[in-house]
Design a protein around this motif. Structure first.
Motif, PDB file in Angstrom:
ATOM      1  N   THR A 166       0.860  -1.177   0.000  1.00 42.94           N
ATOM      2  CA  THR A 166       0.000   0.000   0.000  1.00 42.94           C
ATOM      3  C   THR A 166       0.897   1.227   0.000  1.00 42.94           C
ATOM      4  N   TYR A 167       0.282   2.365  -0.270  1.00 38.69           N
ATOM      5  CA  TYR A 167       1.026   3.626  -0.399  1.00 38.69           C
ATOM      6  C   TYR A 167       0.227   4.707   0.324  1.00 38.69           C
ATOM      7  N   GLU A 168       0.881   5.404   1.228  1.00 36.18           N
ATOM      8  CA  GLU A 168       0.235   6.483   1.971  1.00 36.18           C
ATOM      9  C   GLU A 168       1.084   7.743   1.862  1.00 36.18           C
ATOM     10  N   ASP A 169       0.427   8.828   1.502  1.00 38.35           N
ATOM     11  CA  ASP A 169       1.098  10.125   1.395  1.00 38.35           C
ATOM     12  C   ASP A 169       0.098  11.187   1.834  1.00 38.35           C
ATOM     13  N   GLY A 170       0.183  11.575   3.105  1.00 36.93           N
ATOM     14  CA  GLY A 170      -0.811  12.496   3.637  1.00 36.93           C
ATOM     15  C   GLY A 170      -2.177  11.838   3.648  1.00 36.93           C
ATOM     16  N   ASP A 171      -3.145  12.501   3.015  1.00 33.07           N
ATOM     17  CA  ASP A 171      -4.512  11.964   2.975  1.00 33.07           C
ATOM     18  C   ASP A 171      -4.718  10.924   1.878  1.00 33.07           C
ATOM     19  N   LEU A 172      -3.722  10.746   1.021  1.00 33.23           N
ATOM     20  CA  LEU A 172      -3.863   9.813  -0.093  1.00 33.23           C
ATOM     21  C   LEU A 172      -3.436   8.408   0.329  1.00 33.23           C
ATOM     22  N   VAL A 173      -4.314   7.439   0.109  1.00 27.61           N
ATOM     23  CA  VAL A 173      -4.013   6.039   0.379  1.00 27.61           C
ATOM     24  C   VAL A 173      -4.315   5.246  -0.893  1.00 27.61           C
ATOM     25  N   LEU A 174      -3.342   4.482  -1.350  1.00 25.82           N
ATOM     26  CA  LEU A 174      -3.501   3.689  -2.567  1.00 25.82           C
ATOM     27  C   LEU A 174      -3.149   2.232  -2.295  1.00 25.82           C
ATOM     28  N   PHE A 175      -3.734   1.347  -3.081  1.00 25.23           N
ATOM     29  CA  PHE A 175      -3.325  -0.046  -3.100  1.00 25.23           C
ATOM     30  C   PHE A 175      -3.233  -0.473  -4.557  1.00 25.23           C
ATOM     31  N   GLU A 176      -2.666  -1.664  -4.803  1.00 28.48           N
ATOM     32  CA  GLU A 176      -2.361  -2.205  -6.124  1.00 28.48           C
ATOM     33  C   GLU A 176      -1.073  -1.577  -6.658  1.00 28.48           C
ATOM     34  N   SER A 177      -0.078  -2.423  -6.890  1.00 29.77           N
ATOM     35  CA  SER A 177       1.241  -1.924  -7.277  1.00 29.77           C
ATOM     36  C   SER A 177       1.206  -1.147  -8.587  1.00 29.77           C
ATOM     37  N   GLY A 178       0.388  -1.591  -9.545  1.00 27.66           N
ATOM     38  CA  GLY A 178       0.314  -0.862 -10.810  1.00 27.66           C
ATOM     39  C   GLY A 178      -0.230   0.547 -10.638  1.00 27.66           C
ATOM     40  N   ALA A 179      -1.272   0.686  -9.829  1.00 34.34           N
ATOM     41  CA  ALA A 179      -1.839   2.007  -9.574  1.00 34.34           C
ATOM     42  C   ALA A 179      -0.835   2.895  -8.846  1.00 34.34           C
ATOM     43  N   ILE A 180      -0.081   2.297  -7.930  1.00 34.43           N
ATOM     44  CA  ILE A 180       0.910   3.074  -7.182  1.00 34.43           C
ATOM     45  C   ILE A 180       2.031   3.535  -8.111  1.00 34.43           C
ATOM     46  N   ILE A 181       2.517   2.637  -8.958  1.00 35.04           N
ATOM     47  CA  ILE A 181       3.569   3.016  -9.912  1.00 35.04           C
ATOM     48  C   ILE A 181       3.075   4.118 -10.837  1.00 35.04           C
ATOM     49  N   PHE A 182       1.853   3.976 -11.331  1.00 40.44           N
ATOM     50  CA  PHE A 182       1.297   5.002 -12.217  1.00 40.44           C
ATOM     51  C   PHE A 182       1.215   6.347 -11.506  1.00 40.44           C
ATOM     52  N   HIS A 183       0.786   6.335 -10.260  1.00 40.13           N
ATOM     53  CA  HIS A 183       0.701   7.583  -9.495  1.00 40.13           C
ATOM     54  C   HIS A 183       2.090   8.213  -9.324  1.00 40.13           C
ATOM     55  N   ILE A 184       3.056   7.417  -8.923  1.00 42.83           N
ATOM     56  CA  ILE A 184       4.410   7.935  -8.725  1.00 42.83           C
ATOM     57  C   ILE A 184       4.952   8.505 -10.030  1.00 42.83           C
ATOM     58  N   ALA A 185       4.802   7.746 -11.108  1.00 40.02           N
ATOM     59  CA  ALA A 185       5.325   8.186 -12.406  1.00 40.02           C
ATOM     60  C   ALA A 185       4.629   9.446 -12.901  1.00 40.02           C
ATOM     61  N   SER A 186       3.359   9.596 -12.571  1.00 39.40           N
ATOM     62  CA  SER A 186       2.586  10.756 -13.033  1.00 39.40           C
ATOM     63  C   SER A 186       2.902  12.022 -12.238  1.00 39.40           C
ATOM     64  N   HIS A 187       3.353  11.862 -11.004  1.00 36.64           N
ATOM     65  CA  HIS A 187       3.533  13.020 -10.129  1.00 36.64           C
ATOM     66  C   HIS A 187       4.987  13.439  -9.935  1.00 36.64           C
ATOM     67  N   TYR A 188       5.915  12.555 -10.284  1.00 38.07           N
ATOM     68  CA  TYR A 188       7.330  12.890 -10.103  1.00 38.07           C
ATOM     69  C   TYR A 188       8.078  12.576 -11.398  1.00 38.07           C
ATOM     70  N   PRO A 189       9.008  13.438 -11.792  1.00 35.91           N
ATOM     71  CA  PRO A 189       9.723  13.210 -13.061  1.00 35.91           C
ATOM     72  C   PRO A 189      10.663  12.019 -12.985  1.00 35.91           C
ATOM     73  N   GLY A 190      10.841  11.403 -14.154  1.00 37.88           N
ATOM     74  CA  GLY A 190      11.828  10.341 -14.247  1.00 37.88           C
ATOM     75  C   GLY A 190      11.324   9.041 -14.827  1.00 37.88           C
ATOM     76  N   LEU A 191       9.994   8.843 -14.852  1.00 40.86           N
ATOM     77  CA  LEU A 191       9.483   7.555 -15.303  1.00 40.86           C
ATOM     78  C   LEU A 191       8.495   7.632 -16.466  1.00 40.86           C
ATOM     79  N   LEU A 192       8.132   8.832 -16.877  1.00 42.25           N
ATOM     80  CA  LEU A 192       7.259   8.979 -18.033  1.00 42.25           C
ATOM     81  C   LEU A 192       7.806  10.065 -18.951  1.00 42.25           C
ATOM     82  N   PRO A 193       7.759   9.845 -20.264  1.00 40.33           N
ATOM     83  CA  PRO A 193       8.246  10.869 -21.208  1.00 40.33           C
ATOM     84  C   PRO A 193       7.387  12.120 -21.161  1.00 40.33           C
TER      85      PRO A 193
END
Length: 217
Positions: free
Chosen positions: A61-88
């Motif tokens: 699971t992934y927790e960042d403040g009020d945001l709580v996520l589960f499922e590794s694919g959804a977590i990876i997508f969130h990380i890649a969408s919000h921080y540079p380095g993983l999506l063109p």
């Protein structure tokens, strides 16, 4: 607030990087985000506190403040969408990279997980001996097509992306079976992924987490 992820208190693989928290750790390392890891026992995974953040009682699971996520694919997508380095930056290339995340999890991984289930959870069933070769052949067909698409390129579509991170994480689960070695291009692809400094940090930290050794960082 610091990002917090959950992981097995003691992973069934002994910390060899096959549990799904490794791919989330890797994504955070690729994007340079600090994080903490909260261990969860198998018993605690089924208790109300954990079910409140993962309704199926799994990790990560992934927790960042009020945001709580589960499922590794959804977590990876969130990380890649919000921080540079993983999506063109290019919109079309970005969409293709996201497509490879889904392909890894929806097209390639299910057959691999079927093999794991047949071997380790259904190994004592009378049908398993006949079933295993059928599953292996289904995996080989997926790998044949993936290898053809990769060709002689280093990565699936241009530069390394979240799509490659997810695909390499999925393919790593095949290593104990020996099937990956039947496809040298894919074996090299996984080896290139493991050679990335971010992966090495993620792997070392999850191994230390499982063995009680000091973390790499």
């Amino acid at each position: 607030m610091t990002i917090t992820i959950t992981a097995f208190e003691r992973s069934p693989d002994g910390g060899m990087g096959l549990a799904r928290d490794t791919r989330v750790r890797w994504a955070l390392e690729e994007t340079g985000q600090p994080y903490e890891v909260r261990p969860v026992s198998f018993a605690a995974m089924k208790e109300p506190a954990h079910l409140a953040i993962h309704p199926f009682g799994q990790i990560p699971t992934y927790e960042d403040g009020d945001l709580v996520l589960f499922e590794s694919g959804a977590i990876i997508f969130h990380i890649a969408s919000h921080y540079p380095g993983l999506l063109p930056n290019d919109a079309n290339a970005r969409a293709r990279a996201i497509t490879w995340i889904f392909a890894a999890l929806n097209t390639v991984e299910p057959a691999i997980l079927e093999l794991v289930t047949a071997k380790f959870l259904e190994g004592d069933k009378p049908w398993t001996k006949e079933r295993l070769p059928l599953i292996a052949d289904r995996i080989r067909e997926r790998l044949r097509l993936l290898s053809a698409r990769l060709g002689d390129a280093n990565w699936l579509d241009g530069e390394f992306s979240a799509g490659d991170l997810t695909m390499a994480s999925v393919l790593l689960r095949l290593r104990p079976s020996g099937l990956l070695n039947e496809f040298p291009r894919l074996a090299d692809y996984v080896a290139r992924s493991e050679a990335r400094p971010a992966y090495k940090r993620a792997f070392a930290d999850q191994l230390a987490f499982n063995t009680g050794a000091p973390p790499a960082r």
